[in-house]
Write an enzyme that holds these catalytic residues in place. Structure first.
Site, short mmCIF file in Angstrom:
data_model
loop_
_atom_site.label_atom_id
_atom_site.label_comp_id
_atom_site.label_asym_id
_atom_site.label_seq_id
_atom_site.Cartn_x
_atom_site.Cartn_y
_atom_site.Cartn_z
N HIS A 76 0.83 -1.22 0.00
CA HIS A 76 0.00 0.00 0.00
C HIS A 76 0.87 1.26 0.00
O HIS A 76 1.16 1.82 1.05
CB HIS A 76 -0.92 -0.02 1.23
CG HIS A 76 -1.95 1.05 1.24
ND1 HIS A 76 -3.06 0.99 2.04
CD2 HIS A 76 -2.05 2.22 0.56
CE1 HIS A 76 -3.81 2.07 1.86
NE2 HIS A 76 -3.20 2.84 0.98
N HIS A 81 1.59 5.13 -2.19
CA HIS A 81 1.18 6.12 -3.19
C HIS A 81 2.47 6.80 -3.66
O HIS A 81 2.97 7.71 -3.00
CB HIS A 81 0.25 7.16 -2.58
CG HIS A 81 -1.03 6.60 -2.01
ND1 HIS A 81 -2.23 6.64 -2.68
CD2 HIS A 81 -1.29 6.00 -0.82
CE1 HIS A 81 -3.18 6.09 -1.92
NE2 HIS A 81 -2.63 5.69 -0.78
N PHE A 82 3.01 6.32 -4.78
CA PHE A 82 4.27 6.89 -5.28
C PHE A 82 4.01 8.03 -6.27
O PHE A 82 4.95 8.56 -6.85
CB PHE A 82 5.17 5.80 -5.85
CG PHE A 82 6.01 5.08 -4.79
CD1 PHE A 82 5.90 5.38 -3.44
CD2 PHE A 82 6.92 4.09 -5.17
CE1 PHE A 82 6.69 4.73 -2.47
CE2 PHE A 82 7.72 3.43 -4.21
CZ PHE A 82 7.59 3.75 -2.87
N ARG A 83 2.72 8.38 -6.49
CA ARG A 83 2.32 9.68 -7.06
C ARG A 83 2.63 9.91 -8.53
O ARG A 83 2.56 11.06 -8.99
CB ARG A 83 2.92 10.83 -6.24
CG ARG A 83 2.64 10.80 -4.73
CD ARG A 83 1.18 10.88 -4.41
NE ARG A 83 0.94 11.25 -3.01
CZ ARG A 83 -0.22 11.05 -2.39
NH1 ARG A 83 -1.24 10.48 -3.02
NH2 ARG A 83 -0.38 11.41 -1.15
N ASN A 88 -4.68 6.45 -7.32
CA ASN A 88 -5.24 7.81 -7.26
C ASN A 88 -4.21 8.86 -7.66
O ASN A 88 -3.78 9.69 -6.89
CB ASN A 88 -5.84 8.11 -5.87
CG ASN A 88 -4.85 7.93 -4.73
OD1 ASN A 88 -4.03 7.01 -4.73
ND2 ASN A 88 -4.92 8.81 -3.75
N ASP A 94 0.57 2.68 3.80
CA ASP A 94 -0.21 3.79 3.25
C ASP A 94 0.70 5.01 3.10
O ASP A 94 0.34 6.12 3.50
CB ASP A 94 -1.45 4.12 4.10
CG ASP A 94 -2.45 4.99 3.33
OD1 ASP A 94 -2.19 5.30 2.15
OD2 ASP A 94 -3.48 5.35 3.92
N HIS A 148 2.74 14.23 1.23
CA HIS A 148 2.35 15.56 0.76
C HIS A 148 3.46 16.51 1.17
O HIS A 148 4.18 16.25 2.14
CB HIS A 148 1.03 15.99 1.41
CG HIS A 148 -0.13 15.09 1.10
ND1 HIS A 148 -0.77 15.08 -0.11
CD2 HIS A 148 -0.73 14.14 1.85
CE1 HIS A 148 -1.74 14.17 -0.10
NE2 HIS A 148 -1.72 13.58 1.08
O1 DOR Z 1 -4.87 9.76 4.11
C1 DOR Z 1 -4.95 9.32 2.98
N1 DOR Z 1 -4.16 9.77 1.99
N2 DOR Z 1 -5.85 8.37 2.72
C2 DOR Z 1 -6.10 7.95 1.47
O2 DOR Z 1 -6.98 7.16 1.31
C3 DOR Z 1 -5.33 8.47 0.33
C4 DOR Z 1 -4.08 9.11 0.75
C5 DOR Z 1 -3.49 10.03 -0.30
O3 DOR Z 1 -3.51 9.68 -1.48
O4 DOR Z 1 -2.98 11.09 0.06
ZN ZN Z 2 -3.78 4.81 0.71
#
Ligand code: DOR
Ligand code: ZN
Length: 455
Positions: free
Chosen positions: A67, A69-71, A101, A316, A320
């Protein structure tokens, strides 16, 4: 023993190899990026094969973070694969599964292929992608090619970085039915976005983090998890609930699994490491979605780890920038980095929570939840185990070495960590990926970014 006809090119010796059968002394013989032998196998006669001694470090299989998110694409000001991969290997992770996403979102098979092309030559770690479910076209899951993706992500609640929300009951039913038809595992952000919209409409703009949990309450998670269980019952779809956050949700999923339904859950390092008290104190730095809840919930999640109720631990990893995180409460996006911190933070927590547990048992559990567990759930062949025939992904882990995490050590592009100032009780000293040294904590040298798609 299988594979021994291949020529060895590296031998790792150690007193504490963490194999599926237990912790043992011995050697790992590596050739062509794979494990040729584990245990007492004699060193091949052909001289000149380099031998590396791990000494008293645990030798773990390379860990899997299912899980992150490497963006890429579209949000690379927050993170990219070069930085994300370095953060991963510094934390003992050699395989990641990346979330959809992005901008644009990863909704189609072509989107996945495009992403793979962008990642090629950038990543230190091996990878696979969770495809995203387009809320407008949930039926497309029916034809998903498993060579492209074996799992599909649904956001039942959204926020700043997750705008594509699927929570219409008919569309959800269509997605579950279609996923069952193609044998796709759904991975779910299971919170009821419609409940949150109600609360936002009622309360208006938030003015502090004290009420973040109240605005994104456990009721949203519990109702969504109940809805998922009902859909699993109806269609037989395999479903994995991501970042489960409350005691009630854990009880519900455990009960459903015990009743034979194919439903599992993930717990994140963040939900194990922090509570809502931290979110009140540090604000956006420990704000994530789903909210980090209270002590009782944290205790229940640890219990799920201790009793092997979790199928996976995930970071996760959702970076940011500092600028984004210091916006107003309403504008600041939830999410924090974690792929680098995951294994050491969980290990540190385990040793504190369960001090009487033998270290060998604890490390085997860590490897189950971050190795064989995700490998089996997602069919990551060759990953997650120190075994003959597997990829030679190895981590040297010093279980008693304490060190303090500072921003200077953070490898994520975002440059900060919610764990800054934490004293960690274990250290990743070296990471090998398919036989190549990709991280050495002593020299701070990384390997080559030739990570591969695990298809
Ligand atoms: O806190 C979160 N950030 N929950 C998510 O489901 C997505 C993630 C994000 O992409 O920043
Ligand atoms: Zn996530």
């Amino acid at each position: 023993m299988a594979g021994l006809n291949e020529k060895a090119d590296l031998i790792v010796t150690g007193r504490r190899l963490v194999t599926p059968e237990g912790v043992r002394a011995g050697r790992v013989v590596i050739g062509g990026g794979r494990i040729l032998a584990v245990g007492d196998a004699p060193v091949p006669a052909d001289a000149g094969v380099p031998v590396v001694d791990a000494g008293d470090d645990y030798v773990l299989p390379g860990l899997i973070d299912s899980h992150v998110h490497f963006r890429t694409p579209g949000l690379t000001h927050k993170e990219d694969w070069a930085h994300g991969g370095r953060a991963a290997v510094a934390g003992g992770v050699t395989t990641v599964m990346d979330m959809p996403n992005t901008v644009p979102p990863t909704f189609t098979e072509q989107d996945v292929l495009d992403k793979a092309a962008m990642v090629d030559g950038q990543s230190l770690v091996d990878f696979r992608f969770h495809i995203g479910v387009d809320p407008q076209r949930p039926q497309e899951l029916k034809h998903l090619d498993p060579a492209i993706a074996t799992s599909a992500k649904i956001f039942m609640a959204g926020h700043h970085t997750a705008p594509a929300v699927l929570n219409d009951p008919d569309a959800l039913a269509t997605a579950f039915e279609a996923a069952a038809a193609s044998g796709t595992r759904l991975v779910l952000h299971a919170e009821d976005g419609r409940l949150f919209d109600l609360l936002d409409g009622w309360w208006g703009e938030p003015d502090g983090y004290r009420d973040y949990e109240a605005r994104r309450p456990r009721s949203g998670g519990i109702t969504a998890v109940a809805a998922v269980i009902e859909l699993v019952r109806r269609y037989g779809t395999a479903a994995h609930i991501l970042h489960l956050s409350s005691a009630e949700e854990a009880d519900l999923v455990c009960a459903a699994a015990a009743a034979g339904l194919p439903v599992t859950f993930e717990v994140t390092g963040h939900h194990l490491s922090f509570t809502d008290h931290d979110t009140c104190r540090t604000g956006a730095r420990t704000r994530l979605s789903p909210a980090i809840r209270g002590r009782r919930d944290q205790d229940r999640l640890w219990e799920a780890v201790r009793h092997d109720q979790v199928a996976t631990l995930g970071s996760d990893h959702a970076p940011h920038t500092v600028a984004e995180k210091t916006r107003s409460v309403a504008q600041s996006p939830p999410g924090l980095p974690g792929v680098q911190e995951l294994a050491v933070a969980v290990w540190t927590g385990m040793r504190r929570r369960f001090p009487g547990e033998p270290a060998d048992d604890a490390v085997r559990r860590l490897v189950r939840h971050l190795g064989s567990g995700p490998a089996d759930l997602f069919g990551l062949t060759g990953k997650g185990r120190l075994a003959v025939g597997a990829d030679a992904d190895l981590v040297f882990f010093a279980p008693e070495q304490t060190w303090m995490l500072s921003a200077a050590q953070v490898r994520s592009k975002c440059g900060w960590s919610a764990y800054e100032g934490w004293t960690m009780g274990g250290r990743v000293r070296r990471t090998y990926r398919r036989g190549a040294l990709v991280w050495d904590a002593e020299t701070e040298v990384f390997g080559a970014p030739d990570g591969r798609w695990v298809r």
